[in-house]
Design a protein around this motif. Sequence first.
Motif, PDB file in Angstrom:
ATOM      1  N   PRO A 136       0.823  -1.211   0.000  1.00 52.68           N
ATOM      2  CA  PRO A 136       0.000   0.000   0.000  1.00 52.68           C
ATOM      3  C   PRO A 136       0.860   1.266   0.000  1.00 52.68           C
ATOM      4  CG  PRO A 136      -0.844  -1.596   1.580  1.00 52.68           C
ATOM      5  CD  PRO A 136       0.481  -2.123   1.110  1.00 52.68           C
ATOM      6  N   GLY A 137       0.488   2.215  -0.847  1.00 55.00           N
ATOM      7  CA  GLY A 137       1.191   3.490  -0.907  1.00 55.00           C
ATOM      8  C   GLY A 137       2.412   3.503  -1.798  1.00 55.00           C
ATOM      9  N   ILE A 138       2.704   2.381  -2.475  1.00 53.51           N
ATOM     10  CA  ILE A 138       3.931   2.328  -3.268  1.00 53.51           C
ATOM     11  C   ILE A 138       3.850   3.223  -4.506  1.00 53.51           C
ATOM     12  CG2 ILE A 138       3.306   0.344  -4.710  1.00 53.51           C
ATOM     13  CD1 ILE A 138       6.239  -0.588  -4.379  1.00 53.51           C
ATOM     14  N   GLY A 139       2.634   3.449  -5.010  1.00 55.08           N
ATOM     15  CA  GLY A 139       2.493   4.289  -6.193  1.00 55.08           C
ATOM     16  C   GLY A 139       3.003   5.709  -5.975  1.00 55.08           C
ATOM     17  N   PRO A 140       2.457   6.450  -5.000  1.00 57.06           N
ATOM     18  CA  PRO A 140       2.960   7.794  -4.730  1.00 57.06           C
ATOM     19  C   PRO A 140       4.423   7.799  -4.297  1.00 57.06           C
ATOM     20  CG  PRO A 140       0.804   7.463  -3.712  1.00 57.06           C
ATOM     21  CD  PRO A 140       1.261   6.131  -4.206  1.00 57.06           C
ATOM     22  N   ALA A 141       4.839   6.756  -3.561  1.00 61.57           N
ATOM     23  CA  ALA A 141       6.228   6.689  -3.105  1.00 61.57           C
ATOM     24  C   ALA A 141       7.195   6.568  -4.281  1.00 61.57           C
ATOM     25  CB  ALA A 141       6.411   5.505  -2.150  1.00 61.57           C
ATOM     26  N   LEU A 142       6.782   5.854  -5.329  1.00 61.44           N
ATOM     27  CA  LEU A 142       7.640   5.705  -6.504  1.00 61.44           C
ATOM     28  C   LEU A 142       7.940   7.049  -7.158  1.00 61.44           C
ATOM     29  CD1 LEU A 142       6.249   2.559  -8.351  1.00 61.44           C
ATOM     30  CD2 LEU A 142       8.647   2.961  -7.775  1.00 61.44           C
ATOM     31  N   VAL A 143       6.960   7.920  -7.177  1.00 60.76           N
ATOM     32  CA  VAL A 143       7.137   9.231  -7.800  1.00 60.76           C
ATOM     33  C   VAL A 143       8.113  10.084  -7.000  1.00 60.76           C
ATOM     34  CG1 VAL A 143       5.955  11.330  -8.540  1.00 60.76           C
ATOM     35  CG2 VAL A 143       4.820   9.108  -8.794  1.00 60.76           C
ATOM     36  N   ILE A 144       8.049   9.969  -5.680  1.00 59.54           N
ATOM     37  CA  ILE A 144       8.872  10.822  -4.808  1.00 59.54           C
ATOM     38  C   ILE A 144      10.305  10.309  -4.693  1.00 59.54           C
ATOM     39  CG2 ILE A 144       9.121  11.707  -2.446  1.00 59.54           C
ATOM     40  CD1 ILE A 144       6.037  11.477  -2.241  1.00 59.54           C
ATOM     41  N   GLU A 145      10.452   9.012  -4.383  1.00 62.51           N
ATOM     42  CA  GLU A 145      11.784   8.438  -4.195  1.00 62.51           C
ATOM     43  C   GLU A 145      11.778   6.999  -4.684  1.00 62.51           C
ATOM     44  OE1 GLU A 145      15.178   7.662  -4.124  1.00 62.51           O
ATOM     45  OE2 GLU A 145      14.902   9.701  -3.342  1.00 62.51           O
ATOM     46  N   PRO A 146      12.018   6.809  -5.981  1.00 66.87           N
ATOM     47  CA  PRO A 146      11.861   5.475  -6.590  1.00 66.87           C
ATOM     48  C   PRO A 146      12.703   4.384  -5.929  1.00 66.87           C
ATOM     49  CG  PRO A 146      12.080   7.154  -8.284  1.00 66.87           C
ATOM     50  CD  PRO A 146      12.363   7.826  -6.984  1.00 66.87           C
ATOM     51  N   ARG A 147      13.973   4.646  -5.673  1.00 69.44           N
ATOM     52  CA  ARG A 147      14.858   3.605  -5.125  1.00 69.44           C
ATOM     53  C   ARG A 147      14.404   3.160  -3.743  1.00 69.44           C
ATOM     54  NH1 ARG A 147      17.861   1.096  -9.021  1.00 69.44           N
ATOM     55  NH2 ARG A 147      18.202   2.643 -10.646  1.00 69.44           N
ATOM     56  N   SER A 148      13.974   4.109  -2.939  1.00 70.53           N
ATOM     57  CA  SER A 148      13.491   3.765  -1.606  1.00 70.53           C
ATOM     58  C   SER A 148      12.180   2.998  -1.692  1.00 70.53           C
ATOM     59  CB  SER A 148      13.308   5.044  -0.787  1.00 70.53           C
ATOM     60  OG  SER A 148      12.754   4.753   0.476  1.00 70.53           O
ATOM     61  N   ALA A 149      11.315   3.404  -2.617  1.00 73.41           N
ATOM     62  CA  ALA A 149      10.007   2.761  -2.749  1.00 73.41           C
ATOM     63  C   ALA A 149      10.134   1.299  -3.153  1.00 73.41           C
ATOM     64  CB  ALA A 149       9.164   3.524  -3.764  1.00 73.41           C
ATOM     65  N   VAL A 150      10.988   1.000  -4.115  1.00 75.75           N
ATOM     66  CA  VAL A 150      11.077  -0.381  -4.600  1.00 75.75           C
ATOM     67  C   VAL A 150      11.707  -1.311  -3.579  1.00 75.75           C
ATOM     68  CG1 VAL A 150      11.125   0.314  -7.025  1.00 75.75           C
ATOM     69  CG2 VAL A 150      13.282  -0.010  -5.791  1.00 75.75           C
ATOM     70  N   ARG A 151      12.441  -0.761  -2.621  1.00 74.14           N
ATOM     71  CA  ARG A 151      13.020  -1.626  -1.584  1.00 74.14           C
ATOM     72  C   ARG A 151      11.944  -2.217  -0.675  1.00 74.14           C
ATOM     73  NH1 ARG A 151      17.434   2.067  -1.758  1.00 74.14           N
ATOM     74  NH2 ARG A 151      16.567   3.368  -0.096  1.00 74.14           N
TER      75      ARG A 151
END
Length: 321
Positions: A136-151
């Motif tokens: 949950p929340g990975i979509g907006p997180a990808l836009v802000i900080e992709p490397r951190s989100a995919v971890r």
Amino acid sequence: MTNGALKRWPWVWTLAVVLLASGCSLKTYAINKVGDALAEGDSVYETDDDLVLVGDALPFGLKLTESLLAQSPNHRGLLLTAARGFVLYSYAYVDYAASVAAEEDLDRARELRARARRLYLRALQYAIRGLERSYPGIGPALVIEPRSAVRRITAKARTEDVGFIYWAAASLGLAISVSPGDAALLARLPEVDALLDRALEIDEAWGEGALHEFKVVLAGAVPGAPDIPLITRHYDRAVELSRGKSGSVHLAYAEAVSVPSQNTAEFHELIQRALDVNPDDEPGTRLVNLLAHRRARWLAARADQLILDDESITFQERTAP
């Protein structure tokens, strides 16, 4: 998917239509079962040998999938089917048509590219919704900080999760490729890189080399001189994992490396390697390889524009169907 499952596939669509028109109390449960069947293995589209038939049929299948999603919006199988289907349709029948039209009608090409972009971004929405089910929340997180989100996507991710990662990266990457003047969309390129790199960390063999192949495609779309050693590593691994049964990987390398380097002999060899792949050797990727043959012949016809060498004319004639 087994041959028996392929034979049953039309009944899945028939059942889906019946369910949408029914008012039974078990409708959602039944729709979910249909969604599971649609997401299982290779679709009947991807095994077909008629590009025109598939192009005519895909819009119905896509709208039916969306109708099913309206009834069961969080079904992962339906979300994966929608993401994959919209990318396939846009790439094969809209994006390609834009490339062909660009040679004679720039206004028509721009119109088609705009449509291709919309379809790719629709696919991206479905892929992100699928990832959101697990993260949950990975979509907006990808836009802000992709490397951190995919971890957040764990190494224990299911094959289905890697599928969503791939289709998210492919849909966004292709949307960027048809929107060269859109700075806001170009700024999202780090998301594509981050998604692909994470998928490679989790299961680099996924899709029999599909992740490595898309890295080659992506490298060819990035402005500037190509990183040939990096692209070659991904290309070699993609060929190895596909067991030489992917024609499109050779075209990706030709466009990413041979054309920028103006390497005539290599360009010709790679086009021929793509054409040498027999689509019937691997039924599950028959459509993809037929599309690769179509693109190979289109590239061959434009060889004198891409590679500034008289030898291109001979090659064009040699590869004509």
